[in-house]
Design an enzyme around this catalytic site. Structure first.
Site, short mmCIF file in Angstrom:
data_model
loop_
_atom_site.label_atom_id
_atom_site.label_comp_id
_atom_site.label_asym_id
_atom_site.label_seq_id
_atom_site.Cartn_x
_atom_site.Cartn_y
_atom_site.Cartn_z
N ASP A 1 -9.80 3.26 1.21
CA ASP A 1 -9.86 2.66 2.54
C ASP A 1 -10.46 3.60 3.57
O ASP A 1 -11.22 3.17 4.45
CB ASP A 1 -8.46 2.25 3.02
CG ASP A 1 -8.06 0.86 2.56
OD1 ASP A 1 -8.96 0.08 2.18
OD2 ASP A 1 -6.86 0.55 2.58
N GLY B 1 -1.51 -1.43 15.03
CA GLY B 1 -0.86 -1.47 13.72
C GLY B 1 -0.44 -0.10 13.24
O GLY B 1 -1.02 0.92 13.63
N LYS C 1 0.80 -1.23 0.00
CA LYS C 1 0.00 0.00 0.00
C LYS C 1 0.84 1.28 0.00
O LYS C 1 0.39 2.31 -0.50
CB LYS C 1 -0.96 0.00 1.19
CG LYS C 1 -2.08 -1.03 1.06
CD LYS C 1 -3.12 -0.87 2.15
CE LYS C 1 -4.27 -1.84 1.93
NZ LYS C 1 -5.39 -1.60 2.86
#
Length: 270
Positions: free
Chosen positions: A105, A127, A68
């Site tokens: 997203d 994360g 990404k």
């Protein structure tokens, strides 16, 4: 492959449910095109975009772990995603035929919790990868915070908080949780083939929401623990379908068909 197609790329990629979603919509709309999953290792990313850029049948791709951020190096960025979110999850063709990157997203993440009052609400985010970039961008847009990040790379996580102007702190993954209105897993932990994400959820208030973007398996250990505590949960399919709908229109120039959400979800949970 002959005929128009799009795909999702990542490494690993066999777990992806994106082909099921996009092919379901293509069939409902009667569009003569296909969508597939393609494993692309990190060292092959540049070659992949060069080859696809020369294929007139290729309509674009979704981008997942671990590409990404790296994919930004290989496509144009007309929307300034590098400066805003810092990661892309979709690549499509522009009017001139060149490849550009964008990120669906952030909108896909917010969709299931748009009615949740997050302004000034404490949030825990697990994360610090590409998905975390988009989620922090979205959280900044709605004024959430402070943000507690649980991450292996403390320096990277702290940099993300600073990038998006968010107040908060970074803790190791094994740290005890502070009270929060929303807990989000934006890491691969809990995904098939990855270690489980095991957190003690007892510090969370009874009205907290636990949101796991992992969708393979759909019922992660984190969501199971949250439901055992009676907490509201959001699973990874919510974000997956939301971001896919935005990407689908970029690939095939039409929005997904309406009225099939329950049928699609039933296929996804089989």
């Amino acid at each position: 492959m002959t005929g128009r197609y799009a795909e999702v790329i990542g490494d690993p990629i066999a777990h992806s449910k994106s082909p099921l979603i996009h092919n379901f919509w293509l069939e409902k709309l009667g569009i003569d095109a296909a969508y597939r999953a393609t494993r692309v290792p990190p060292e092959g990313l540049g070659r992949y975009f060069t080859e696809r850029g020369e294929d007139p049948n290729w309509c674009g791709c979704n981008v997942t772990i671990p590409h990404k951020i790296a994919a930004l190096e290989h496509v144009s960025d007309p929307g300034g995603i590098r400066e805003s979110i810092g990661a892309i999850n979709t690549v499509a063709r522009g009017p001139g035929g060149g490849l550009f990157g964008t990120n669906t997203d952030a909108a896909g993440f917010l969709g299931p919790i748009l009615d949740v009052p997050l302004e000034g609400a404490p949030v825990i985010l697990v994360g610090s990868g590409g998905a975390a970039n988009a989620i922090l961008f979205a959280l900044a847009q709605v004024g959430a915070g402070p943000i507690t990040m649980l991450a292996r790379n403390a320096l990277k996580a702290a940099g993300l908080l600073a990038r998006f102007g968010l107040k908060g702190e970074v803790k190791p993954l094994a740290s005890s949780l502070p009270p929060a209105a929303l807990l989000i897993n934006a890491s691969p932990l809990g995904m098939k083939g990855q270690p489980l994400l095991q957190l003690d959820l007892s510090p969370l208030p009874d009205n907290a929401i636990v949101y796991d973007i992992v969708y393979a398996p759909l019922e992660t250990a984190l969501l199971r623990a949250a439901r055992d505590r009676g907490l509201e949960t959001v699973d990874g399919l919510e974000m997956l379908v939301g971001q896919a709908a935005l990407a689908f229109e970029l690939f095939f120039d039409v929005p997904p068909p309406e009225g099939y959400d329950e049928e699609l979800r039933a296929k996804l949970v089989q």
